[in-house]
Design an enzyme around this catalytic site. Structure first.
Site, PDB file in Angstrom:
ATOM      1  N   GLY A  61      35.515  45.666 -76.605  1.00 30.85           N
ATOM      2  CA  GLY A  61      34.956  46.227 -77.838  1.00 30.85           C
ATOM      3  C   GLY A  61      33.543  46.733 -77.617  1.00 30.85           C
ATOM      4  O   GLY A  61      32.831  46.263 -76.728  1.00 30.85           O
ATOM      5  N   THR A  62      33.119  47.702 -78.414  1.00 36.31           N
ATOM      6  CA  THR A  62      31.752  48.200 -78.310  1.00 36.31           C
ATOM      7  C   THR A  62      30.784  47.095 -78.719  1.00 36.31           C
ATOM      8  O   THR A  62      31.119  46.191 -79.466  1.00 36.31           O
ATOM      9  CB  THR A  62      31.554  49.426 -79.212  1.00 36.31           C
TER      10      THR A  62
END
Lengths: 246, 246, 246, 246, 246, 246, 246
Positions: F36-37
């Site tokens: 995930g970012t």
């Protein structure tokens, strides 16, 4: 081949993480979406346009029964791509949810709230055992107090809001066309035209009125409205007259 | 061989997605449908014709017990192809559903609504664990306020509406014949003839009255009516007299 | 060998479809039926005859305890072939069902309705997980308002109506004999004789009264009646006197 | 070796059919019965004799605790062979069932009815998942209104009625002896002698009073009676005096 | 190696029969018993002696916390060998059961009845799925109306009554010593001595008071009594003085 | 390769321990977090800053729908990294929990208490079967009676309190930057700047206002406040003017 | 390698016995304990000392959030080693249990009773299916009516009472140090010193006040008391001044 056997290890029983943190069953469900014919949504200042290709496998099949666009409430429509029977479950859920809001609070459900209740349901099927994920993506278009909204749901239970979006087969090419051609100030008719052109993009064919289904959800009194075949034909005629560069 | 072992990975335990987004158990259930003898439905302006081949494995077996056509309500009939015991479960569901509507609202259930309650039930068996899909396809024919309707349900829980449709063994050949010969303005008797010709198509044999079962659901007072053997015989006699080109 | 390992893949856990649309656990249950000694049913205008071979493994075993024929109600009898303990469960179900009808509605249950309640129960065990199918076939014979009926149930939960039918080991040979010799106008005694000859067919042996069990369900006041050993002996004596060509 | 691996496929998880229609878990449970020391039942006109070998693994073990004979009710006794703890569960079930009959109807339970309630319970464990079959066979002996009855239950949930029967290790040899020597008009004492001789048969040893347990269920006021050690010794003395040919 | 892989097939999931009729999970649980330090029970006319070796893994561990002897009721004690946490569950069950009897009927529970309620609980864990067997054996010693009783429970759920018994590691050697030296007329002190000698047998070491735990359940007012360390030391001193041949 | 196959053994079915005491499914869920970012939290004396990168996959996607920052209550915000649909479930849980506290006790929930109710829920999914762990990490920032608090939750259900923390992709590099640059006496604006610089660290790019989302939870009346795009742009402009060494 | 594959066979699904009577999942959970930082408990006549190493992975992490010591009640503290989220579940259980006792009986729960309720809970997770064992060991220290008690719980659900004990990484070395240096007449301060020295033993480093956490549960009015950082520093200073031989 190892990749092959490794994948097999993660798709049995329940939806679990692979060593690299992926949920294969969810990714396979995304493949089921790609196997479905495409749908497109376009948001305009006056409303949302939903359009879908319809694959009718026999001239004796009633076109209306290959349902890709669904009215969820007076102000909300849903387009789907992927496993048809799964889509119907989610559309039914949306309808019950919208009716419940109407019954309990005497008001139309917020489009975003409605979308969330769908994605919550989808997410649950990706985490708890004994069930497979839903093999379908939806475009949920509607109008909240005069403001058009367009959401996408995916098999992981995530939702995204879009100005214009495509789901289903050839999604990338269609989305690319939308990105190139979409303008925020389109009127609804131009939105319909954009949607139809986008759907015909992959093959670069002329649009055929009988192989598409279009609905609009507008912020006037009409709300959800399935665009009649005759209207579609005149629109398509115009498109084909104008050519690709119109 | 790899294809073989890959498939095996997806058909155990519960119905889950394969890497290419397919549900193998549902596809195998479709094979169970193909193993069943064929049924045909033909919609005419005056009503729906259902017809089915009956395979009677012994001259001592009562023909009536190889049930392929079922009355679900006064105005709805069901034809089936595939796993016989599964079909009976769905027919019973349809009957209970129709009776419930009658009891609760004092009216005949809508044919489409009835079909949906069947396909919802079928879909559930394809998603939640601990059960296999239904190995059967149905043709649901009926009349709503004078309007004939003809639906098909498949093992995925999808329904389609048809003018004329075939299910079961040799489905493609029979459907091809229907597509070639169907006309929307057939009267019921012509519909019966079309159905019988279609069923005999694969082998190009003459129709034999005793190996078929026919029912009509018409928009007059009769509703569901099983066509008596003697009527069938005279119809068949006419067909055989008239030849293939009639 | 591949066929071998492929089959193994489909018989574990729950009853699921094989790639060619078959339910192996149900087919294996049919093998369990074939492993059981044969039973025969013969329908005559005056009633139904049920007859069964009994394999008594020791002279000290009470012949009556190798139960193959069961009275389900005053007007219904059941013959079984296959897994004995499974048969008893289904016979008990039939009895409870018949008693329930008597208690609730004060009338004898319809033979077909009774058979259906058995096959519904059987079908359930072929679809929902956590249980194996029933390894038994039944012949359900009875009289409805003076009309004799004879049904067969198989491990898939399908039922068939017969004039005369055989289940269990050597079923094909016995059924072949019935097809050759059955006449619709047999009286009950001739029905008994036919049944006994059919059961002795595979080995072409003379019938032995002590290795068979016979019951009749007639449309007179007697209803279900187990034919006494002494009657059997005199019938058998006649048969053996008359020879095979009688 | 293939046979080996094929068998392994059918004994995991739940009890399911093998391709040839067998239930391996039930057959393996029969092996558990064969691993148990033998029990014998003999029916005489005056009552039933139950006798069992007792293997006491240490001189410090109380012989009474190696329980092979159990009083289920005043008029019913049970002998067991196989998995001891499983046997106790079934004996407890029989006792509760007999007491329930006494409480509800104020009468002694029928021996056959009691046996059936045991075999119904056993059958259930062979069909529904999540449990193994019972690894035990029982001899249920009792008296109904003056009539002695002797039943056997096996791990499949089948029951048989016997004049004289053996279960457990060396069952075939013991049963053979019973078949050769049993006479229907034995008095109870002769029944005890037959039972003791039969139990000693496999090894052709002299009977030892301390390694057997004997009970009688007679149609006089005594009902179930455990034969005291001193009585056994004098009987055994007589047997040994009379020799094998007595 | 085949034996190896065959065994593996039977120990997964639930407790099921192997082809030769054995329950491997139960047999493996017996191995868990053998891994535990030994306990001994000796029955004398005046009461039961329970004794156990205690392995204290560090001088800082409180000896009392390596509990091998437990008071289940005023008149019942329990010694254990095997999986310690499992033993505690069964001891707690025994205590609740004894208290329940006291509360409901105002009397002490019968030692045999108490033992049976434990073995019923153990048996259940060997038959129904989703749980492993208890990896522990118990010696249950107590006094019923002045009569000392000594029972053993094993992981299959079987119970045995003993005059003197050993469980746990080196069980065979200890039991052999008991068989050689036990006399039925021992007084309690002699029973303690016998128990201590037996426990020290395997290594033929002198007994060390601090590595054993002893309790007596006598038929006088004392009932269950843990023998204090100082008493143990003087007894041990006497033993060591008297030598092995005393 | 062995390591490969060993891992596969531990990730099926339920979350179980590997021989070295690890829970692979939890570790794989941590990989989902890394996919995930990134999100960052910075605690200052006046409040907590939450900031997150947003990856918008198409210019037609509404940036607001790629939700990484969530208001859980007036005084609590949550940032997430990892599986988006899982994060929403936990955020919804937090909201319900906060509202419940408000309803039951009329007061704001304690930030630590709220975090614990989330991690308890997460832990449960790592221990009981039939479900996978949550594939998401959260930063929970809030103010308790004027005191700013910042917590992290991980997929094992553990929580940590931080002065400044990063989760998601490139976590180590971002955390390293925070460790180098964080000062406890930062004001909120400096906290925002630190957070933005940290997020841009991995690529050492200039910060772009449109690819980040920032919220503050301050101990004044404002509580949770999403920083508007225009404010972000001026802050970013300042950062880019000041350079890296500001 | 065989050992490897054999182990794999026993760690799937539920916790079952291996052929040698071991529960691998429990043993693997013990490995999870060894992966945790160490905790130490020391019992003195005046109270119990609990001390734990804390591994803080970043200078920005709040030391207090790496919780290794927990107050369970006014008179009971708990130290943990192993899976942190599991530990929190058990500590919460202990707190609820202590509060329940207070509410129901108006008194403090007995330390041993509290420990047992924890180990009963742990044992349950090792026997019934569908869950993994707890991967954590606890030290439970408290005071009962003026008497200090110190217990350890392990992943099998066993509890031990100690004068001084260590759990977690380097347990053997630390326990060895405790065995060498512990004296029963230590005062609380000396107990703290011993605990700190023991924790620093493995590396033979000087103790650092900031990497340890210490609590005392004393038999005066204070009960559970977390030792403040400043106190710890002066104690550590003294230790470091006095050297190892103090």
């Amino acid at each position: 081949m190892q990749g092959q056997s490794q994948q097999q290890a993660y798709d049995r029983g329940i939806t679990i993480f692979s060593p690299d943190g992926r949920l294969y069953q969810v990714e396979y469900a995304r493949e089921a979406v790609k196997r479905g014919t495409a749908s497109v949504g376009v948001r305009t200042p006056d409303g949302v346009v939903l359009a879908a290709n319809r694959q009718v496998s026999s001239p004796l099949m009633e076109r209306s029964s290959v349902e890709k666009l669904h009215k969820a409430d007076d102000h909300v429509g849903v387009a789907s791509a992927g496993h048809v029977a799964d889509a119907r479950q989610l559309v039914d859920l949306a309808r019950r949810r919208a009716q419940g809001e109407q019954l309990r609070y005497g008001q139309q459900i917020d489009v975003e709230t409605l979308t969330r209740s769908i994605t919550d349901h989808i997410q649950e099927y990706t985490q708890t055992g004994g069930a497979r994920p839903f093999g379908v993506a939806l475009l949920v278009g509607g109008v909240d107090d005069g403001e058009p909204r367009l959401f996408e749901t995916d098999p992981s239970g995530t939702d995204y809001e879009w100005q214009a979006a495509a789901i289903g087969s050839n999604r990338d090419a269609i989305q690319g066309y939308l990105e190139a051609e979409y303008r925020a100030d389109l009127d609804v008719d131009a939105g319909i035209e954009l949607a139809l052109r986008a759907l015909s993009e992959p093959e670069d064919e002329t649009v055929e009125a009988e192989s598409v289904d279009v609905a609009t959800i507008t912020n006037d009194d009409q709300g959800y409205r399935s665009v009649p075949a005759e209207d579609l034909e005149s629109i398509v005629a115009e498109i084909d007259a104008g050519g690709d560069d119109d």
